[in-house]
Design an enzyme around this catalytic site. Sequence first.
Site, PDB file in Angstrom:
ATOM      1  N   SER A 143       4.516   3.095  -1.904  1.00  0.00           N
ATOM      2  CA  SER A 143       4.458   3.903  -1.208  1.00  0.00           C
ATOM      3  C   SER A 143       5.816   5.059  -1.522  1.00  0.00           C
ATOM      4  CB  SER A 143       4.899   3.750   0.139  1.00  0.00           C
ATOM      5  OG  SER A 143       4.959   4.257   1.875  1.00  0.00           O
ATOM      6  N   ASP A 340      -6.807   2.721   1.826  1.00  0.00           N
ATOM      7  CA  ASP A 340      -5.177   3.080   1.849  1.00  0.00           C
ATOM      8  C   ASP A 340      -6.064   4.753   2.444  1.00  0.00           C
ATOM      9  OD1 ASP A 340      -2.554   3.584   3.056  1.00  0.00           O
ATOM     10  OD2 ASP A 340      -1.775   3.528   0.703  1.00  0.00           O
ATOM     11  N   CYS A 343      -1.241   6.912   1.535  1.00  0.00           N
ATOM     12  CA  CYS A 343      -1.356   7.242  -0.292  1.00  0.00           C
ATOM     13  C   CYS A 343      -3.142   6.554  -0.849  1.00  0.00           C
ATOM     14  CB  CYS A 343       0.230   6.543  -0.781  1.00  0.00           C
ATOM     15  SG  CYS A 343       1.476   7.146   0.054  1.00  0.00           S
ATOM     16  N   HIS A 397      -3.200  -0.395   2.034  1.00  0.00           N
ATOM     17  CA  HIS A 397      -1.761   0.038   1.641  1.00  0.00           C
ATOM     18  C   HIS A 397      -0.738  -1.072   0.440  1.00  0.00           C
ATOM     19  CE1 HIS A 397       1.037   3.138   1.527  1.00  0.00           C
ATOM     20  NE2 HIS A 397       2.255   2.589   1.954  1.00  0.00           N
ATOM     21  N   GLU A 398      -0.761  -2.096   1.476  1.00  0.00           N
ATOM     22  CA  GLU A 398       0.823  -3.088   0.647  1.00  0.00           C
ATOM     23  C   GLU A 398      -0.786  -4.147  -0.314  1.00  0.00           C
ATOM     24  OE1 GLU A 398       2.734  -5.244   3.554  1.00  0.00           O
ATOM     25  OE2 GLU A 398       3.502  -3.218   4.539  1.00  0.00           O
TER      26      GLU A 398
END
EC number: 3.4.16.6
Length: 423
Positions: A143, A340, A343, A397-398
């Site tokens: 991120s 995601d 980003c 995202h993660e």
Amino acid sequence: FVKNSGICETTPGVNQYSGYLSVGSNMNMWFWFFEARNNPQQAPLAAWFNGGPGCSSMIGLFQENGPCHFVNGDSTPSLNENSWNNYANMIYIDQPIGVGFSYGTDDVTSTVTAAPYVWNLLQAFYAQRPEYESRDFAIFTESYGGHYGPEFASYIEQQNAAIKAGSVTGQNVNIVALGVNNGWIDSTIQEKAYIDFSYNNSYQQIIDSSTRDSLLDAYNNQCLPALQQCSQSGSTSDCTNADSVCYQNIEGPISSSGDFDVYDIREPSNDPYPPKTYSTYLSDPTVVKAIGARTNYQECPNGPYNKFASTGDNPRSFLSTLSSVVQSGINVLVWAGDADWICNWLGNYEVANAVDFPGNAQFSALDLAPYTVNGVEKGQFKTVDNFSFLKVYGAGHEVPYYQPDTALQAFKQIIQKKPISST
């Protein structure tokens, strides 16, 4: 600090340490260290940083790649078989001061001013644990780590050179690798990628073609010129202006145009995953006492974030810094989950293709190839020399939360100074 609190890592014989190291006057930086589960005497050392700016790395520890995780809403953690300390001695760091369990004076206002304190923490850690001084060292981050990772790596390399020249006193940090997943690296490329990704991705079309056209107009006539002005002058006013102009014209309109989770477009905006259970756990007084924390846990407090915002840090590009780190010869991975939005993989891919290093022409011309884990296709990748890009299927995202086996394989390959490759 506390040795072997019994919290999180419960593998027999694996040591852990949690507590504080001083990085300046009244600056108490929190770290949580786990020995490698395999061969800790020879395994490399890797640091994990979450983004924000101003978010705690306990997010990564408990939600992503640490020795324990929370499964299906459990109120206590269970062992994570895909923990990154399978292959590395891991240190999770809360920075800047004021974030997570770190406390004291916070005078960090930007990515560049954050870097020296991270270096100070590593120096303090080496002083306590000198056996790690000679180990290979890697930085992994996500991120806002698209800013942090390149700058922290670059600062470490500058300090190493200054130590060698005798102008700085300290311990050489043997940095060999940098990994950034779903990073925010270059706004010029990534603001436009919001439009392209929202129009065309593997999961759902977020905007139609007429909306895309009007957003591209707004990008070219509003956002891009503001970003160019920020880049040219570098002034706080120009960069804070670029931040708000691009948000108002691009990010804001798209993110409010539908009900989707900006961290995982497969889910609605009230997506309960990854579960927040861990933060309740870290506010349990018994746990806090056991690990040696001295303050209330704050996942992403406003104070540190606002300081970064006040200097216009977000739209400042770290592409040239990333390029210099790749040029230095360390092993670098830019990778991203394909679900995601904030980003997104497309922006990360276009940033990777723009990295300036001797292999750039070959790298940017390469098509993506299937990336397999034990014969199963889990994503797509390409690699030239010491630089790799990886797109991970079915991940928000993660990435390590969604695809732990794929994340662990990529991590292992990069810290072992290898190009990423299919298994």
